[in-house]
Design a protein around this motif. Sequence first.
Motif, PDB file in Angstrom:
ATOM      1  N   LEU A   1       0.857  -1.183   0.000  1.00  0.00           N
ATOM      2  CA  LEU A   1       0.000   0.000   0.000  1.00  0.00           C
ATOM      3  C   LEU A   1       0.893   1.232   0.000  1.00  0.00           C
ATOM      4  O   LEU A   1       1.935   1.246   0.668  1.00  0.00           O
ATOM      5  CB  LEU A   1      -0.911   0.021   1.235  1.00  0.00           C
ATOM      6  N   LEU A   2       0.495   2.242  -0.755  1.00  0.00           N
ATOM      7  CA  LEU A   2       1.202   3.521  -0.791  1.00  0.00           C
ATOM      8  C   LEU A   2       0.254   4.618  -0.347  1.00  0.00           C
ATOM      9  O   LEU A   2      -0.902   4.665  -0.783  1.00  0.00           O
ATOM     10  CB  LEU A   2       1.702   3.812  -2.213  1.00  0.00           C
ATOM     11  N   VAL A   3       0.735   5.502   0.529  1.00  0.00           N
ATOM     12  CA  VAL A   3      -0.074   6.638   0.979  1.00  0.00           C
ATOM     13  C   VAL A   3       0.641   7.917   0.571  1.00  0.00           C
ATOM     14  O   VAL A   3       1.824   8.108   0.877  1.00  0.00           O
ATOM     15  CB  VAL A   3      -0.293   6.614   2.509  1.00  0.00           C
ATOM     16  N   VAL A   4      -0.079   8.799  -0.116  1.00  0.00           N
ATOM     17  CA  VAL A   4       0.437  10.109  -0.513  1.00  0.00           C
ATOM     18  C   VAL A   4      -0.518  11.171   0.029  1.00  0.00           C
ATOM     19  O   VAL A   4      -1.516  10.862   0.664  1.00  0.00           O
ATOM     20  CB  VAL A   4       0.570  10.229  -2.043  1.00  0.00           C
ATOM     21  N   SER A   5      -0.196  12.435  -0.234  1.00  0.00           N
ATOM     22  CA  SER A   5      -1.048  13.520   0.271  1.00  0.00           C
ATOM     23  C   SER A   5      -1.144  14.621  -0.779  1.00  0.00           C
ATOM     24  O   SER A   5      -0.542  15.684  -0.647  1.00  0.00           O
ATOM     25  CB  SER A   5      -0.486  14.076   1.588  1.00  0.00           C
ATOM     26  N   LEU A   6      -1.886  14.361  -1.819  1.00  0.00           N
ATOM     27  CA  LEU A   6      -2.075  15.334  -2.885  1.00  0.00           C
ATOM     28  C   LEU A   6      -3.021  16.427  -2.413  1.00  0.00           C
ATOM     29  O   LEU A   6      -4.125  16.164  -1.934  1.00  0.00           O
ATOM     30  CB  LEU A   6      -2.626  14.643  -4.123  1.00  0.00           C
ATOM     31  N   GLY A   7      -2.550  17.672  -2.528  1.00  0.00           N
ATOM     32  CA  GLY A   7      -3.331  18.801  -2.038  1.00  0.00           C
ATOM     33  C   GLY A   7      -2.876  19.280  -0.685  1.00  0.00           C
ATOM     34  O   GLY A   7      -3.498  20.168  -0.096  1.00  0.00           O
ATOM     35  N   ALA A   8      -1.753  18.736  -0.162  1.00  0.00           N
ATOM     36  CA  ALA A   8      -1.276  19.145   1.165  1.00  0.00           C
ATOM     37  C   ALA A   8       0.197  19.500   1.169  1.00  0.00           C
ATOM     38  O   ALA A   8       0.739  19.812   2.223  1.00  0.00           O
ATOM     39  CB  ALA A   8      -1.541  18.038   2.187  1.00  0.00           C
ATOM     40  N   GLY A   9       0.857  19.459   0.005  1.00  0.00           N
ATOM     41  CA  GLY A   9       2.291  19.707  -0.019  1.00  0.00           C
ATOM     42  C   GLY A   9       2.673  20.818  -0.974  1.00  0.00           C
ATOM     43  O   GLY A   9       1.818  21.497  -1.559  1.00  0.00           O
ATOM     44  N   SER A  10       3.972  21.008  -1.150  1.00  0.00           N
ATOM     45  CA  SER A  10       4.489  22.035  -2.050  1.00  0.00           C
ATOM     46  C   SER A  10       4.251  21.620  -3.499  1.00  0.00           C
ATOM     47  O   SER A  10       3.907  20.472  -3.793  1.00  0.00           O
ATOM     48  CB  SER A  10       5.979  22.234  -1.808  1.00  0.00           C
ATOM     49  N   GLN A  11       4.460  22.554  -4.424  1.00  0.00           N
ATOM     50  CA  GLN A  11       4.264  22.246  -5.837  1.00  0.00           C
ATOM     51  C   GLN A  11       5.233  21.157  -6.299  1.00  0.00           C
ATOM     52  O   GLN A  11       4.854  20.275  -7.085  1.00  0.00           O
ATOM     53  CB  GLN A  11       4.452  23.508  -6.670  1.00  0.00           C
ATOM     54  N   SER A  12       6.476  21.210  -5.830  1.00  0.00           N
ATOM     55  CA  SER A  12       7.440  20.196  -6.248  1.00  0.00           C
ATOM     56  C   SER A  12       7.050  18.816  -5.719  1.00  0.00           C
ATOM     57  O   SER A  12       7.173  17.811  -6.431  1.00  0.00           O
ATOM     58  CB  SER A  12       8.846  20.572  -5.775  1.00  0.00           C
ATOM     59  N   TYR A  13       6.571  18.764  -4.473  1.00  0.00           N
ATOM     60  CA  TYR A  13       6.106  17.481  -3.941  1.00  0.00           C
ATOM     61  C   TYR A  13       4.908  16.982  -4.733  1.00  0.00           C
ATOM     62  O   TYR A  13       4.813  15.792  -5.070  1.00  0.00           O
ATOM     63  CB  TYR A  13       5.735  17.600  -2.466  1.00  0.00           C
ATOM     64  N   GLU A  14       3.963  17.874  -5.032  1.00  0.00           N
ATOM     65  CA  GLU A  14       2.773  17.480  -5.780  1.00  0.00           C
ATOM     66  C   GLU A  14       3.155  16.843  -7.115  1.00  0.00           C
ATOM     67  O   GLU A  14       2.585  15.827  -7.521  1.00  0.00           O
ATOM     68  CB  GLU A  14       1.883  18.707  -6.027  1.00  0.00           C
ATOM     69  N   ALA A  15       4.142  17.433  -7.788  1.00  0.00           N
ATOM     70  CA  ALA A  15       4.557  16.887  -9.081  1.00  0.00           C
ATOM     71  C   ALA A  15       5.170  15.500  -8.912  1.00  0.00           C
ATOM     72  O   ALA A  15       4.887  14.581  -9.700  1.00  0.00           O
ATOM     73  CB  ALA A  15       5.553  17.838  -9.739  1.00  0.00           C
ATOM     74  N   ARG A  16       6.016  15.331  -7.889  1.00  0.00           N
ATOM     75  CA  ARG A  16       6.635  14.014  -7.659  1.00  0.00           C
ATOM     76  C   ARG A  16       5.584  12.978  -7.270  1.00  0.00           C
ATOM     77  O   ARG A  16       5.603  11.842  -7.747  1.00  0.00           O
ATOM     78  CB  ARG A  16       7.707  14.129  -6.572  1.00  0.00           C
ATOM     79  N   ALA A  17       4.679  13.364  -6.377  1.00  0.00           N
ATOM     80  CA  ALA A  17       3.648  12.424  -5.925  1.00  0.00           C
ATOM     81  C   ALA A  17       2.715  12.045  -7.069  1.00  0.00           C
ATOM     82  O   ALA A  17       2.302  10.881  -7.189  1.00  0.00           O
ATOM     83  CB  ALA A  17       2.865  13.029  -4.767  1.00  0.00           C
ATOM     84  N   GLN A  18       2.356  13.009  -7.914  1.00  0.00           N
ATOM     85  CA  GLN A  18       1.490  12.727  -9.049  1.00  0.00           C
ATOM     86  C   GLN A  18       2.153  11.749 -10.007  1.00  0.00           C
ATOM     87  O   GLN A  18       1.533  10.803 -10.499  1.00  0.00           O
ATOM     88  CB  GLN A  18       1.148  14.030  -9.779  1.00  0.00           C
ATOM     89  N   SER A  19       3.450  11.954 -10.254  1.00  0.00           N
ATOM     90  CA  SER A  19       4.185  11.034 -11.117  1.00  0.00           C
ATOM     91  C   SER A  19       4.213   9.633 -10.513  1.00  0.00           C
ATOM     92  O   SER A  19       4.070   8.628 -11.228  1.00  0.00           O
ATOM     93  CB  SER A  19       5.619  11.546 -11.318  1.00  0.00           C
ATOM     94  N   LEU A  20       4.370   9.576  -9.223  1.00  0.00           N
ATOM     95  CA  LEU A  20       4.403   8.290  -8.527  1.00  0.00           C
ATOM     96  C   LEU A  20       3.069   7.577  -8.642  1.00  0.00           C
ATOM     97  O   LEU A  20       2.998   6.369  -8.912  1.00  0.00           O
ATOM     98  CB  LEU A  20       4.756   8.534  -7.054  1.00  0.00           C
ATOM     99  N   VAL A  21       1.984   8.316  -8.460  1.00  0.00           N
ATOM    100  CA  VAL A  21       0.645   7.734  -8.542  1.00  0.00           C
ATOM    101  C   VAL A  21       0.388   7.181  -9.940  1.00  0.00           C
ATOM    102  O   VAL A  21      -0.160   6.084 -10.113  1.00  0.00           O
ATOM    103  CB  VAL A  21      -0.407   8.799  -8.168  1.00  0.00           C
ATOM    104  N   GLN A  22       0.810   7.934 -10.953  1.00  0.00           N
ATOM    105  CA  GLN A  22       0.541   7.522 -12.339  1.00  0.00           C
ATOM    106  C   GLN A  22       1.282   6.243 -12.709  1.00  0.00           C
ATOM    107  O   GLN A  22       0.865   5.528 -13.623  1.00  0.00           O
ATOM    108  CB  GLN A  22       0.925   8.650 -13.289  1.00  0.00           C
ATOM    109  N   SER A  23       2.390   5.972 -12.016  1.00  0.00           N
ATOM    110  CA  SER A  23       3.168   4.775 -12.339  1.00  0.00           C
ATOM    111  C   SER A  23       2.988   3.666 -11.310  1.00  0.00           C
ATOM    112  O   SER A  23       3.748   2.691 -11.312  1.00  0.00           O
ATOM    113  CB  SER A  23       4.650   5.144 -12.439  1.00  0.00           C
ATOM    114  N   ALA A  24       1.993   3.803 -10.429  1.00  0.00           N
ATOM    115  CA  ALA A  24       1.819   2.841  -9.333  1.00  0.00           C
ATOM    116  C   ALA A  24       1.327   1.488  -9.816  1.00  0.00           C
ATOM    117  O   ALA A  24       1.476   0.483  -9.120  1.00  0.00           O
ATOM    118  CB  ALA A  24       0.856   3.404  -8.282  1.00  0.00           C
ATOM    119  N   GLY A  25       0.725   1.438 -11.011  1.00  0.00           N
ATOM    120  CA  GLY A  25       0.218   0.171 -11.532  1.00  0.00           C
ATOM    121  C   GLY A  25      -0.867  -0.404 -10.649  1.00  0.00           C
ATOM    122  O   GLY A  25      -1.844   0.274 -10.306  1.00  0.00           O
ATOM    123  N   SER A  26      -0.692  -1.650 -10.219  1.00  0.00           N
ATOM    124  CA  SER A  26      -1.715  -2.314  -9.409  1.00  0.00           C
ATOM    125  C   SER A  26      -1.581  -2.036  -7.918  1.00  0.00           C
ATOM    126  O   SER A  26      -2.400  -2.508  -7.128  1.00  0.00           O
ATOM    127  CB  SER A  26      -1.653  -3.824  -9.643  1.00  0.00           C
TER     128      SER A  26
END
Length: 500
Positions: free
Chosen positions: A185-210
């Motif tokens: 399980l992966l937990v992120v916090s989109l909408g609660a961090g800096s712009q740079s974090y948001e970009a990294r987290a979004q990229s991570l989510v898009q490549s999370a697969g299953s």
Amino acid sequence: MAQDREHTTPESRGRHDLFPPRLPDDLNGFLGFHRKSVEQRETFWRVQAGRIRWDHAFTEVVRENFDEGRVAWFVDGKLNACRGIFEPADVGDTPKPGLLFFDNTGEMRAYTHREMAREVRRIAAALTTKGLTPGDRVALYLPDTPATIFFLLACASLGIITVPIPIRYTAELTREILTDSGAVLLVVSLGAGSQSYEARAQSLVQSAGSLPVVNAGSRPVEGVIALDEFAPPNLALPETSPSVDSEHPLFILYANSAAGVPRGSVFATGGFLVQAAASYDYIFGSAADGGEVKSLVCTLDLATAAGLCYGLWGPLLCNACIVITSEGLQTTGDRLRQVLDQCDAPALLTSPVTLSALKRELGDAPLSPDRDFRLVASTGDVLKPRHIQFASRALVSSPEKALNLWVQTECGAALIATFPSPELNRPGALGLPFPGAEPLVLSYLGQVCRANESGQLVFRTSWPAMIRTVWGQEDRYRQLYFSRTPGYYSANDGARADGE
């Protein structure tokens, strides 16, 4: 050796004729205390083990074999990391806050221990409902928010191993960590961090697969489970929490290694909690003038050994208030000024980088004309004399209240530190050995260095919070920490000892 049950009651935590709960404030007294703590190491750590609650008594304090790279503490002991912290009998009806959070606009949210317990149990219930069991890994790629703390505690209460990942890590490195740790399980916090974090987290989510992803932030994201969907407020709470073995992993920390292969440092539940409680209490339990520290403000990333030891578990186990802040619209000075004004008897845990930024912002002006932090402790690099001079003008009432903590990731807690006393705090020094720890400086020929000779820093014996292994890489663990200086634990760091 059986556990001495008289040291397991809350009334006697940390108390012993040989090892009182406060360190001596003079050098000779401190050195005498330290000498006794290593000569009677098992007694010292047995006393410290009384700071936490055990479901089943341990039968041996320590087993260690540095030739084989094997260490175990509080053998056969069983516990639940959150037992004694969030049970109804322990929480009571007190309105005293256990957590204060200053968001990116400066607004403060306060959580009592009862409110914290409710959130922790809700997330624990969700994890159980989703089929997670003790030993599963949950990766937390989160900025420091209340949700971060609640997930860390909820997983610990179930024996689920957390993998806290610093948010400065790239999405590519984080993906490697997810694979290496086998996170379910992966937990992120989109909408609660800096712009740079948001970009990294979004990229991570898009490549999370299953891999299932939970969003603890406020921004809705397609294909990602919102926190309230994952853990609905009306979810039935678990009635009991499991006990785990003392050596059961509590969390795995990944250093940003240049070696190219992720290196996950594994920390044991019983040993880490015991040393976190003892280390926090001995360092932060009282300021130099005897004033009690009632809250700890942490500007470090919680996804670090120092952040977890002194920003979460240490204060929680010692009944102090945890304080975290979110970077946002305010400057560092504005955030800390607000914290200082609203927190009860606070200490500050920070880094030389933050102190330097604060000095550029404040110049020679104090942070507040009316209040000081009880203590300022810094880790991440040696606290230089200029940092101490600045802190004594702007943050604390006297120079000895600016402390240096030497915390390597693999150590789990500060094994060398300065302490809040003029005789125990020398500007520019790494510090004195923490009670129970036995550091030595060896030459590269394996001989003990004389005073002021440089060499390699090693430890003669183990300590409870130390790394137990590299996740999935036992041979690498032995090679890194026990092969370089046979018979010792190697810190892989240089040092020198002065005449004191």
